[in-house]
Design an enzyme around this catalytic site. Structure first.
Site, PDB file in Angstrom:
ATOM      1  N   CYS A  53       0.783  -1.114  -0.047  1.00  0.00           N
ATOM      2  CA  CYS A  53       0.079  -0.124   0.086  1.00  0.00           C
ATOM      3  C   CYS A  53       0.942   1.148   0.048  1.00  0.00           C
ATOM      4  O   CYS A  53       0.287   2.242  -0.396  1.00  0.00           O
ATOM      5  CB  CYS A  53      -0.883   0.017   1.141  1.00  0.00           C
ATOM      6  SG  CYS A  53      -1.809  -1.554   1.184  1.00  0.00           S
ATOM      7  N   ASN A  64      -9.939  -0.534  -0.124  1.00  0.00           N
ATOM      8  CA  ASN A  64      -8.490  -0.426  -0.029  1.00  0.00           C
ATOM      9  C   ASN A  64      -8.016  -0.988  -1.146  1.00  0.00           C
ATOM     10  O   ASN A  64      -8.164  -1.898  -1.522  1.00  0.00           O
ATOM     11  CB  ASN A  64      -8.300  -1.227   1.228  1.00  0.00           C
ATOM     12  CG  ASN A  64      -6.320  -1.343   1.501  1.00  0.00           C
ATOM     13  OD1 ASN A  64      -5.778  -0.616   0.453  1.00  0.00           O
ATOM     14  ND2 ASN A  64      -6.094  -1.938   2.245  1.00  0.00           N
ATOM     15  N   HIS A  87      -3.776   7.007   3.022  1.00  0.00           N
ATOM     16  CA  HIS A  87      -4.102   5.412   2.423  1.00  0.00           C
ATOM     17  C   HIS A  87      -5.374   5.015   3.059  1.00  0.00           C
ATOM     18  O   HIS A  87      -5.800   5.301   4.321  1.00  0.00           O
ATOM     19  CB  HIS A  87      -3.115   4.576   2.914  1.00  0.00           C
ATOM     20  CG  HIS A  87      -3.363   3.036   2.326  1.00  0.00           C
ATOM     21  ND1 HIS A  87      -3.687   2.844   1.208  1.00  0.00           N
ATOM     22  CD2 HIS A  87      -3.669   1.910   3.066  1.00  0.00           C
ATOM     23  CE1 HIS A  87      -4.051   1.443   0.988  1.00  0.00           C
ATOM     24  NE2 HIS A  87      -4.013   1.081   2.200  1.00  0.00           N
TER      25      HIS A  87
HETATM   26  O1  UT7 Z   1      -3.666  -1.978   3.715  1.00  0.00           O
HETATM   27  C1  UT7 Z   1      -3.018  -1.430   4.943  1.00  0.00           C
HETATM   28  C2  UT7 Z   1      -3.159  -2.816   5.964  1.00  0.00           C
HETATM   29  N1  UT7 Z   1      -4.561  -3.217   6.302  1.00  0.00           N
HETATM   30  C3  UT7 Z   1      -4.942  -2.849   7.424  1.00  0.00           C
HETATM   31  O2  UT7 Z   1      -4.217  -1.872   8.073  1.00  0.00           O
HETATM   32  C4  UT7 Z   1      -6.300  -3.425   7.972  1.00  0.00           C
HETATM   33  C5  UT7 Z   1      -6.332  -3.093   9.362  1.00  0.00           C
HETATM   34  N2  UT7 Z   1      -7.364  -3.969  10.231  1.00  0.00           N
HETATM   35  C6  UT7 Z   1      -8.674  -3.510  10.002  1.00  0.00           C
HETATM   36  O3  UT7 Z   1      -9.051  -2.838   9.390  1.00  0.00           O
HETATM   37  C7  UT7 Z   1      -9.480  -4.394  10.861  1.00  0.00           C
HETATM   38  O4  UT7 Z   1      -8.781  -5.004  11.927  1.00  0.00           O
HETATM   39  C8  UT7 Z   1     -10.585  -5.177  10.303  1.00  0.00           C
HETATM   40  C9  UT7 Z   1     -11.631  -4.405   9.574  1.00  0.00           C
HETATM   41  C10 UT7 Z   1      -9.835  -6.373   9.273  1.00  0.00           C
HETATM   42  C11 UT7 Z   1     -11.422  -6.036  11.234  1.00  0.00           C
HETATM   43  O5  UT7 Z   1     -11.940  -5.274  12.235  1.00  0.00           O
HETATM   44  P1  UT7 Z   1     -11.836  -5.489  13.805  1.00  0.00           P
HETATM   45  O6  UT7 Z   1     -12.721  -4.190  14.449  1.00  0.00           O
HETATM   46  O7  UT7 Z   1     -10.192  -5.488  14.003  1.00  0.00           O
HETATM   47  O8  UT7 Z   1     -12.359  -6.839  13.935  1.00  0.00           O
HETATM   48  P2  UT7 Z   1     -11.848  -7.942  14.771  1.00  0.00           P
HETATM   49  O9  UT7 Z   1     -10.819  -8.649  13.898  1.00  0.00           O
HETATM   50  O10 UT7 Z   1     -11.481  -7.750  16.089  1.00  0.00           O
HETATM   51  O11 UT7 Z   1     -13.149  -9.078  14.888  1.00  0.00           O
HETATM   52  C12 UT7 Z   1     -14.128  -8.554  15.622  1.00  0.00           C
HETATM   53  C13 UT7 Z   1     -15.379  -9.409  15.394  1.00  0.00           C
HETATM   54  C14 UT7 Z   1     -15.041 -10.858  15.601  1.00  0.00           C
HETATM   55  O12 UT7 Z   1     -15.886 -11.723  16.108  1.00  0.00           O
HETATM   56  P3  UT7 Z   1     -15.918 -11.931  17.400  1.00  0.00           P
HETATM   57  O13 UT7 Z   1     -14.723 -13.075  17.523  1.00  0.00           O
HETATM   58  O14 UT7 Z   1     -16.058 -10.892  18.227  1.00  0.00           O
HETATM   59  O15 UT7 Z   1     -17.336 -13.081  17.702  1.00  0.00           O
HETATM   60  C15 UT7 Z   1     -14.718 -11.175  14.026  1.00  0.00           C
HETATM   61  O16 UT7 Z   1     -14.988 -12.459  13.547  1.00  0.00           O
HETATM   62  O17 UT7 Z   1     -16.086  -9.250  14.053  1.00  0.00           O
HETATM   63  C16 UT7 Z   1     -15.928 -10.526  13.486  1.00  0.00           C
HETATM   64  N3  UT7 Z   1     -15.841 -10.029  11.949  1.00  0.00           N
HETATM   65  C17 UT7 Z   1     -16.816  -9.859  11.115  1.00  0.00           C
HETATM   66  N4  UT7 Z   1     -18.098  -9.760  11.398  1.00  0.00           N
HETATM   67  C18 UT7 Z   1     -18.881  -9.689   9.980  1.00  0.00           C
HETATM   68  C19 UT7 Z   1     -14.745  -9.932  11.376  1.00  0.00           C
HETATM   69  N5  UT7 Z   1     -14.697  -9.815  10.098  1.00  0.00           N
HETATM   70  C20 UT7 Z   1     -16.335  -9.673   9.914  1.00  0.00           C
HETATM   71  C21 UT7 Z   1     -17.323  -9.209   8.737  1.00  0.00           C
HETATM   72  N6  UT7 Z   1     -18.370  -9.411   9.100  1.00  0.00           N
HETATM   73  N7  UT7 Z   1     -16.502  -8.892   7.518  1.00  0.00           N
END
Ligand code: UT7
Length: 326
Positions: A113, A283, A253
């Protein structure tokens, strides 16, 4: 003193749009979760016969027209991409062939990125050295081809697109004021694509294991992204001898709206002065800041003589910032 100014920009996103509602039918997710946790509503997806070079050619032609130059005035082409048409030859050479540019230097850079900012930094050095006058810098990604459409954590984030800029030699008091790039390979496993390289060549097993798709540790990447984007912005400001108050627009970004909000808070900049298009495109890796630059310069948000700042973060891990007086 020779400096590097941006004399033309362009961008292109494929026609097909994939909405959050469409994704609800593909994985266990909801429009509400994606909107709340990422800020993304839709993303563009390349057609089957569109490769990175095809998107890049469209963005580049716009940039060449915008700069009002003949394509044969270009003396180098740099393409930033993690989704090249093929492992080699370079996508930049394919772009050169498709546009019909004479025999010039053409190569790809890969810093995920951060790629567009890496390419801008290289192009700036080439121009300031006096060896090159006009460099076509492109960032083009077809991330949909390396996205695991069964992984709900990552598939909701990515989109396809391309942006391009013509960088030209100038003796005027404008153009690139400072650049800063950083990386830490120890965090390479947070965001990577395991198979298809010399370490793990393509095999039945790699295909079976889905190892040709992006693997991401979302939460950990998120934390480092916020920190390193703020460090990048501050370092580039210091190198340019200015403060955040001198910046008209920050173009970050677009990985997650929560990362953008956190960055604005850390930099103490009003969100009105931060360029945001994540809702419409998600992204697009290296292409994100390239498209952001084009859309900002073509908007009424900035005018000649003002200063803008690009900031990015990505796989590698890599990060960086570029400050430009327009
Ligand atoms: O391009 C540069 C590099 N990329 C980044 O910097 C990405 C950075 N990361 C992020 O943007 C976020 O970490 C994500 C959007 C990928 C994930 O968001 P989060 O708030 O960190 O969610 P999480 O991984 O902590 O998950 C929270 C909950 C989980 O469920 P439980 O374990 O609490 O029951 C996940 O399974 O959300 C769940 N979850 C979803 N639910 C519905 C994860 N993805 C999804 C989804 N839809 N698409």
């Amino acid at each position: 003193m020779i400096r590097t100014e941006i004399t033309g920009t362009g961008s292109y996103m494929p026609e097909k749009i994939l909405t959050n509602k469409d994704l609800e039918k593909m994985v266990d997710t909801s429009d509400e979760w994606i909107t709340k946790r990422t800020g993304i509503k839709e993303r563009h997806i390349a057609a089957k016969d569109e490769a990175s070079s095809d998107l890049a050619v469209k963005a580049s032609r716009q940039a060449i027209n915008d700069a009002g130059i003949d394509k044969n005035e270009i003396d180098a082409i740099i393409c930033a991409t993690i989704t090249p048409d093929m492992l080699f030859p370079a996508t930049a050479c394919q772009i050169q062939k498709k546009i019909g540019i004479k025999e010039v230097a053409a190569f790809d850079v890969e810093s995920a990125c951060t790629g567009f900012l890496t390419a801008l930094t290289i192009a700036d050095s080439m121009i300031v050295s006096g060896n090159y006058k006009k460099v076509l810098v492109i960032a083009s990604e077809v991330l949909s081809r390396i996205t695991d459409w069964e992984d709900r954590q990552s598939c909701v984030l990515f989109g396809d697109g391309a942006g391009a800029a013509i960088l030209s030699s100038t003796d005027k008091d404008r153009g690139i004021m400072s650049t800063y790039l950083g990386s830490d390979g120890r965090y390479g496993n947070l965001l990577h694509l395991p198979a298809g390289g010399s370490k793990m060549p393509a095999s039945e097993d790699t295909v079976e294991g889905g190892l040709h798709y992006i693997k991401m540790e979302g939460r950990e990447s998120f934390k480092i992204a916020v920190k390193k984007m703020a460090v990048s912005a501050r370092t580039a400001l210091k190198k340019a001898g200015i403060t955040i108050d001198d910046i008209k627009m920050v173009i970050p970004h677009q990985a997650n709206m929560r990362i953008i909000n956190a960055l604005a808070k850390m930099l103490k900049i009003d969100i009105e002065r931060v360029f945001i298009n994540i809702k419409d495109y998600g992204n697009m890796s290296a292409a994100t800041t390239a498209v952001g630059l084009d859309q900002t310069l073509k908007s009424s948000k900035v005018s000649t003589g003002e200063i803008i700042q690009l900031v990015a973060f990505g796989g590698g891990l890599t990060w960086g910032s570029v400050i430009v007086k327009i």
